[in-house]
Structure formats: structure tokens, C-alpha cells
Design an enzyme around this catalytic site. Structure first.
Site, PDB file in Angstrom:
ATOM      1  N   ASP A  33       0.836  -1.208   0.000  1.00 43.32           N
ATOM      2  CA  ASP A  33       0.000   0.000   0.000  1.00 43.32           C
ATOM      3  C   ASP A  33       0.871   1.257   0.000  1.00 43.32           C
ATOM      4  OD1 ASP A  33      -2.287   1.474   0.019  1.00 43.32           O
ATOM      5  OD2 ASP A  33      -2.863   0.995   2.081  1.00 43.32           O
TER       6      ASP A  33
ATOM      7  N   ASN B 167       1.439   3.396  -2.941  1.00 44.06           N
ATOM      8  CA  ASN B 167       2.031   3.843  -4.214  1.00 44.06           C
ATOM      9  C   ASN B 167       1.536   5.234  -4.602  1.00 44.06           C
ATOM     10  OD1 ASN B 167       3.093   1.304  -4.314  1.00 44.06           O
ATOM     11  ND2 ASN B 167       1.795   0.558  -5.972  1.00 44.06           N
TER      12      ASN B 167
ATOM     13  N   ARG C 222      -0.077   9.061 -10.349  1.00 47.87           N
ATOM     14  CA  ARG C 222      -0.174   7.846  -9.535  1.00 47.87           C
ATOM     15  C   ARG C 222       0.541   6.646 -10.171  1.00 47.87           C
ATOM     16  NH1 ARG C 222      -3.682   7.419  -5.491  1.00 47.87           N
ATOM     17  NH2 ARG C 222      -4.049   5.223  -5.947  1.00 47.87           N
TER      18      ARG C 222
ATOM     19  N   HIS D 147       3.018   3.404  -8.933  1.00 47.88           N
ATOM     20  CA  HIS D 147       2.875   1.965  -9.173  1.00 47.88           C
ATOM     21  C   HIS D 147       4.146   1.406  -9.823  1.00 47.88           C
ATOM     22  CE1 HIS D 147      -1.139   2.105  -7.742  1.00 47.88           C
ATOM     23  NE2 HIS D 147      -1.643   2.751  -8.777  1.00 47.88           N
TER      24      HIS D 147
ATOM     25  N   ASP E 161     -11.845  -5.108  -5.773  1.00 44.12           N
ATOM     26  CA  ASP E 161     -12.410  -3.765  -5.587  1.00 44.12           C
ATOM     27  C   ASP E 161     -11.636  -2.689  -6.347  1.00 44.12           C
ATOM     28  OD1 ASP E 161     -14.645  -4.340  -3.998  1.00 44.12           O
ATOM     29  OD2 ASP E 161     -13.379  -4.563  -2.220  1.00 44.12           O
ATOM     30  N   ASN E 162     -10.400  -3.017  -6.763  1.00 44.78           N
ATOM     31  CA  ASN E 162      -9.605  -2.025  -7.502  1.00 44.78           C
ATOM     32  C   ASN E 162     -10.169  -1.717  -8.890  1.00 44.78           C
ATOM     33  OD1 ASN E 162      -6.428  -3.100  -6.088  1.00 44.78           O
ATOM     34  ND2 ASN E 162      -7.740  -1.421  -5.457  1.00 44.78           N
TER      35      ASN E 162
ATOM     36  N   ARG F  46      -5.452  -2.588   8.213  1.00 43.84           N
ATOM     37  CA  ARG F  46      -6.648  -3.404   7.940  1.00 43.84           C
ATOM     38  C   ARG F  46      -6.293  -4.485   6.938  1.00 43.84           C
ATOM     39  NH1 ARG F  46      -7.793   1.831   6.250  1.00 43.84           N
ATOM     40  NH2 ARG F  46      -7.272   2.128   4.058  1.00 43.84           N
TER      41      ARG F  46
ATOM     42  N   SER G 235      -8.384  -5.564   4.287  1.00 48.76           N
ATOM     43  CA  SER G 235      -8.864  -5.269   2.930  1.00 48.76           C
ATOM     44  C   SER G 235      -9.167  -6.513   2.089  1.00 48.76           C
ATOM     45  CB  SER G 235      -7.851  -4.381   2.191  1.00 48.76           C
ATOM     46  OG  SER G 235      -7.666  -3.174   2.884  1.00 48.76           O
TER      47      SER G 235
ATOM     48  N   GLU H 156       0.818 -13.515  12.130  1.00 53.66           N
ATOM     49  CA  GLU H 156       1.293 -12.357  12.883  1.00 53.66           C
ATOM     50  C   GLU H 156       1.157 -11.146  11.963  1.00 53.66           C
ATOM     51  OE1 GLU H 156       2.341 -12.279  16.025  1.00 53.66           O
ATOM     52  OE2 GLU H 156       1.959 -14.429  16.205  1.00 53.66           O
TER      53      GLU H 156
HETATM   54  C1  FPP Z   1      -1.980   0.169  -3.344  1.00 45.86           C
HETATM   55  O1  FPP Z   1      -1.470   1.481  -3.336  1.00 45.86           O
HETATM   56  C2  FPP Z   1      -1.374  -0.560  -4.455  1.00 45.86           C
HETATM   57  C3  FPP Z   1      -2.057  -1.134  -5.482  1.00 45.86           C
HETATM   58  C4  FPP Z   1      -3.514  -1.077  -5.593  1.00 45.86           C
HETATM   59  C5  FPP Z   1      -1.370  -1.798  -6.586  1.00 45.86           C
HETATM   60  C6  FPP Z   1      -0.177  -2.608  -6.239  1.00 45.86           C
HETATM   61  C7  FPP Z   1       0.682  -2.666  -7.428  1.00 45.86           C
HETATM   62  C8  FPP Z   1       2.033  -2.638  -7.422  1.00 45.86           C
HETATM   63  C9  FPP Z   1       2.850  -2.678  -6.214  1.00 45.86           C
HETATM   64  C10 FPP Z   1       2.831  -2.513  -8.686  1.00 45.86           C
HETATM   65  C11 FPP Z   1       2.713  -3.617  -9.659  1.00 45.86           C
HETATM   66  C12 FPP Z   1       2.749  -4.969  -9.062  1.00 45.86           C
HETATM   67  C13 FPP Z   1       3.485  -5.988  -9.543  1.00 45.86           C
HETATM   68  C14 FPP Z   1       3.306  -7.336  -8.975  1.00 45.86           C
HETATM   69  C15 FPP Z   1       4.480  -5.822 -10.610  1.00 45.86           C
HETATM   70  P1  FPP Z   1      -2.477   2.677  -3.594  1.00 45.86           P
HETATM   71  O2  FPP Z   1      -2.495   2.963  -5.045  1.00 45.86           O
HETATM   72  O3  FPP Z   1      -3.804   2.385  -2.998  1.00 45.86           O
HETATM   73  O4  FPP Z   1      -1.748   3.824  -2.801  1.00 45.86           O
HETATM   74  P2  FPP Z   1      -2.457   4.993  -1.991  1.00 45.86           P
HETATM   75  O5  FPP Z   1      -3.266   4.360  -0.901  1.00 45.86           O
HETATM   76  O6  FPP Z   1      -1.285   5.767  -1.467  1.00 45.86           O
HETATM   77  O7  FPP Z   1      -3.282   5.778  -2.972  1.00 45.86           O
END
Ligand code: FPP
Length: 251
Positions: free
Chosen positions: A19, A21, A32, A36, A66-67, A190, A192, A203
Site C-alpha cells: 500500500d 504507491n 499515480r 505503481h 475492488d480495484n 486493515r 482489505s 502475525e
Molecule cells: C496500493 O497502493 C497498491 C495497489 C492497488 C497496486 C499494487 C501494485 C504494485 C505494487 C505494482 C505492480 C505490481 C506488480 C506485482 C508488478 P495505492 O495505489 O492504494 O496507494 P495509496 O493508498 O497511497 O493511494
């Protein structure tokens, strides 16, 4: 580090909710998707660091069901990133003994994504040093419902049977051990909808670090913290068991 007789130090299952990114990018005035992209680099570092730390199973939450609610450009960008990660990292994973599997629903993935997933899975199938599971279009609640549907009418109400059906419902054939350590970055605390059944005795480790800043040292810190905890699984504390064992054996 405290030793616990319950912990297999070479076969850990670590799950990560990656979480932060978006916040990482916002702090730098970047879109954003750049967050990522930096997150994908952190994935690479984490996978590379895993075996040295005794991590055999590494399950990463890459895209929750949910994404899909996110704006289309972000969803498409994430899907492109995931496909390019599969394409560019598959050979590397193979060389390092990392088996890649995607867990979650596959029927809503774009054909190019599915193709990249399949190619990475086929290439790395013989690998068994680390089992990397990327959760993609994943919802633990949906997986639990699907497992219950699979078992309906079989009369199998055992935990083992349910775990197996759950694995099958997210695309796994063998059994994966329960999660030992669940890490979540970015300060949120959480679950999620991630691995709810599998984390029954996990843990939990929360760090304020944003996912793109995560690295081998942070993973090691989390694993060390895990080993310092006394896991009892509802039984009595480990020293009591050890002394009872010593009494019984007359040592
Ligand atoms: C949550 O951060 C992250 C995600 C929904 C995507 C996770 C993806 C990656 C780590 C990159 C690609 C993955 C691989 C396996 C190559 P957020 O966008 O919700 O961050 P925020 O809460 O700060 O907005």
C-alpha cells in the site's frame, strides 16, 4: 532472536499488502502510475530478498477485485505494468528458482494480461525455491464463497478440505501453508479482503513506510519482528512446553 518450536524458519509464508504507491507519487508531484511503477521495483527487490530470509511462500496483493472501481486510466496502467512485469521478470524468476502463480479471478483479465500470466506460469512451473503468488482480481470473500460452493454436497466439512477447495477456487492445485506473517505498508492497519481464512493465525506487521520505499532491509526487519513473537496457536507459552518435554524425557 527468540526461538519458537512452532516456527519452521525456512518455510515461511509471508503475505504483503503493498500500500502507498499513490501517496508516494503525490509526495513527489508525480502521476499515480509512477508510484505503481516504483512499486513494481519494490516487488522485484522483495522477491529477490525472500529466500535469504527463509521465505518460501510470498503472496503479494497486486490488484484487488475492488480495484476495478478505480479510474480506467489507472486500471489500464496497472494491468500494463503487471503484464510487463510478468514478461520481463519471468526469465529472471526461472533462473532464481521462483515459481510464479497468479491467484484470483481470471475471467475478467484482458487477453494480453492473461497471456503474459500464462507464459510466466508455464516457464516457472518447475521452480520450487520460492513460491511467488500474485493476487490479481482477488477477493478473499469471493474465494471463500467459491470454495463453499465447491464443497456443497460433498459432506467434507474439515478445515483441510476447505483449505484445499479455497486454493482451487483461486487457481492453485497443491496446498499452500497458512500465512505466517502479514505485512502492510503505508500505515494503514486493515486486511482489505486479503487472505482472510489463510491469515487465521498470522502475525500482523504494519509499517508506515510507503510500498515503493520497501526493500530487503525492511523485509528483514519484519521477519526479525516475526521471529521475536511467541506464537502459541491457542496453546500454552513455548517455554512451558519445552520444560514439560524436558521433565517427561528426564533430562
Ligand atoms: C496500493 O497502493 C497498491 C495497489 C492497488 C497496486 C499494487 C501494485 C504494485 C505494487 C505494482 C505492480 C505490481 C506488480 C506485482 C508488478 P495505492 O495505489 O492504494 O496507494 P495509496 O493508498 O497511497 O493511494
Amino acid at each position: 532472536m527468540k526461538q519458537s518450536p512452532f516456527v519452521d524458519r525456512t518455510n515461511l509464508h509471508v503475505a504483503v499488502i503493498m500500500d502507498g504507491n499513490g501517496r508516494w507519487a503525490a509526495q513527489r508531484g508525480l502521476p499515480r502510475l509512477m508510484g505503481h511503477r516504483a512499486g513494481a521495483e519494490a516487488v522485484r527487490r522483495t522477491v529477490e530478498a525472500a529466500p535469504e530470509l527463509g521465505i518460501r511462500y510470498l503472496t503479494l496483493y497486486a490488484f484487488s477485485s475492488d480495484n476495478w472501481k478505480r479510474p480506467a486510466p489507472e486500471v489500464n496502467g496497472l494491468m500494463r505494468l503487471l503484464s510487463s512485469y510478468m514478461r520481463s521478470e519471468a526469465a529472471n524468476c526461472y533462473r532464481n528458482g521462483v515459481q510464479v502463480r497468479v491467484i484470483g479471478r481470471r475471467d475478467r483479465l484482458q487477453p494480453q494480461v492473461l497471456e503474459a500470466v500464462r507464459a510466466a506460469e508455464i516457464l516457472t512451473r518447475p521452480c520450487n525455491r520460492v513460491f511467488l503468488r500474485l493476487a490479481l482480481d482477488y477477493s478473499s470473500r469471493d474465494a471463500i464463497i467459491a470454495a463453499a460452493q465447491r464443497l456443497a454436497g460433498t459432506g467434507d466439512f474439515s478445515r483441510e478440505g476447505f483449505s484445499r477447495a479455497l486454493g482451487q477456487s483461486i487457481g492453485l492445485d497443491g496446498t499452500t501453508p497458512d500465512v505466517d506473517l502479514l505485512v502492510r505498508t503505508s500505515g494503514e492497519q486493515r486486511l482489505s479482503d486479503f487472505l482472510l481464512w489463510e491469515c487465521g493465525y498470522a502475525e500482523l506487521y504494519f509499517t508506515p513506510l510507503l510500498w515503493p520505499d520497501f526493500n530487503a532491509a525492511e523485509l528483514e526487519r519484519a521477519v526479525r519482528e516475526f521471529h521475536s513473537r511467541n506464537r502459541r496457536f491457542g496453546a500454552v507459552a513455548a517455554p512451558a512446553i519445552v520444560s514439560e518435554h524436558l521433565l517427561a524425557s528426564g533430562d
